[in-house]
Design an enzyme around this catalytic site. Sequence first.
Site, mmCIF file in Angstrom:
data_model
loop_
_atom_site.group_PDB
_atom_site.id
_atom_site.type_symbol
_atom_site.label_atom_id
_atom_site.label_comp_id
_atom_site.label_asym_id
_atom_site.label_seq_id
_atom_site.Cartn_x
_atom_site.Cartn_y
_atom_site.Cartn_z
ATOM 1 N N TRP A 265 0.837 -1.206 0.000
ATOM 2 C CA TRP A 265 0.000 0.000 0.000
ATOM 3 C C TRP A 265 0.869 1.253 0.000
ATOM 4 O O TRP A 265 0.533 2.266 -0.624
ATOM 5 C CB TRP A 265 -0.905 -0.007 1.233
ATOM 6 C CG TRP A 265 -1.748 1.223 1.409
ATOM 7 C CD1 TRP A 265 -2.974 1.468 0.875
ATOM 8 C CD2 TRP A 265 -1.435 2.396 2.195
ATOM 9 N NE1 TRP A 265 -3.444 2.699 1.272
ATOM 10 C CE2 TRP A 265 -2.521 3.292 2.081
ATOM 11 C CE3 TRP A 265 -0.346 2.767 2.979
ATOM 12 C CZ2 TRP A 265 -2.546 4.526 2.713
ATOM 13 C CZ3 TRP A 265 -0.360 4.002 3.616
ATOM 14 C CH2 TRP A 265 -1.459 4.866 3.483
ATOM 15 N N HIS A 266 2.017 1.191 0.689
ATOM 16 C CA HIS A 266 2.885 2.360 0.783
ATOM 17 C C HIS A 266 3.591 2.675 -0.525
ATOM 18 O O HIS A 266 3.929 3.837 -0.781
ATOM 19 C CB HIS A 266 3.925 2.168 1.895
ATOM 20 C CG HIS A 266 3.397 2.401 3.268
ATOM 21 N ND1 HIS A 266 2.727 1.430 3.988
ATOM 22 C CD2 HIS A 266 3.410 3.509 4.057
ATOM 23 C CE1 HIS A 266 2.371 1.930 5.162
ATOM 24 N NE2 HIS A 266 2.764 3.184 5.223
ATOM 25 N N GLY A 267 3.843 1.688 -1.346
ATOM 26 C CA GLY A 267 4.531 1.986 -2.593
ATOM 27 C C GLY A 267 4.803 0.756 -3.428
ATOM 28 O O GLY A 267 4.877 -0.362 -2.904
#
Length: 501
Positions: free
Chosen positions: A346-348
């Site tokens: 989700w972060h990257g």
Amino acid sequence: MILPSADALPEKLLALLAYDASSPLIFSSGLFLFLFAGFMLLYGAFRRAPMARIVYVILFSLYFYYKSSGIYFLLLVFAAASDFAIARAMARTTRRGARRGLVALSVLVNLSMLGYFKYTNFLIDIANQLFGQGFLQFQNIFLPVGISFFVFQSMSYTIDVYRGQLKPLFNWLDYLFYLSFFPQLVAGPIVRARDFIPQIRQNPVVVTRAMFGTGVFLILTGLFKKAIVSDYISLNFVDRIFDEPLLYSGFECLMGIYGYALQIYCDFSGYSDMAIGIALFMGFRFPKNFDAPYKSATITEFWRRWHISLSTWLRDYLYISLGGNRKGRLRTYLNLLLTMLLGGLWHGAAVRFILWGGLHGAALALHKLWLAAVPGAKPTGAQMNRWSRAAGIFLTFNLVCFGWLLFRAESMQTVELMLHQIVHNFNAPMIPQVLTGYAGVFALVAAGYLLHMLPGRADAAAQRIVTCAPLVLQVLMAAAMIWFVMQIKSSDIQPFIYFQF
């Protein structure tokens, strides 16, 4: 100083107010301060007119997002229309299969939108590495600011409606207001519909003296964290280390990692503080998003204190959906690992984010195993004796910092180089010289960690002082903070780290 001619002023003003990809609108910028002051002057006129207030705030919120992502503000409108319609369709049927299909459609639409904008470039890069450069040729796909936040927020609404925990809204503008509300739009907190929606049509809007004073305190605190601590140590130390680690000793590389741990905390929690404070000025309450995470004595406690709105979202909508702890120990450990792997993704879209999530998932699973296997093991520091808690804080902090190395490094090669310098080229005799050369940076880092580790009652006392201060004194404190920020800020606006997520 040469002033622009009267004829040139409208053109310069339009250029300032138009979308500029290199200069997003952020809370710590002078432009936002100017726009928000004008917004609040008119906002007060709608305190007893809910419908007019809703339309007014929506228009400002959409403009705020336009200043961050240009034409992609229409993506936000589409997400609001899609999930509003799906939730209304769920309300019109009691058939379990139909409701399940509708919530699956909502998840599919949202994740497809997120996947295309956030992960297509990553997948193209993998394909080209496997099959040769040029195998897939796409233009670089723009990543709209904050898309991960509003997608997760919108999905929580339809999932809650499906679970029967929330009744769907009847007015689309109410839902658009909820999803686009500008204080938390681009970097959280991820606000749950059941917490926020009951506040939308309050009549009249009430901002008590305590709410206003708390808002002042949180905005000043957030400005201090972001514009003074985070930006200064980033530009003057941390970025230099991570850009060229071989130019620095192992001690400097280690301090760069510790500096980044403070930088990302001050950057992200500073944004959350300002978002919560701005919402309070408008009569809305958000949940707390950070609670001194580096005081955590276990990794489980860390995730109860860090980015609380995301960790609880992952728990309620992913971990529990996977089975949580209801299907035996082994499945519990696997669910924790999968949840955090997906949280990392989700972060990257990069291997380092997946590894970061895997590290935290494995640590959470091992801590769960430790609690089950060791009699007297405690899940949080508050339940430990003084020495056990100190040891736990030290170990947890360094584990988290290793994760931040994976999180911050531009590539795995940078991770390898920094670890090599720390292990093989620590160069302890240079420590006094480094401390002297970066005296301002290390003083600010030390002050930041000292303030972070103060007891909660110290923070509460500071908040009471600001909240109870006369309005004139609050204005003077705000002016002093703005002046201080202007003295040390760089010429370029430093976007919030979590804008990229």
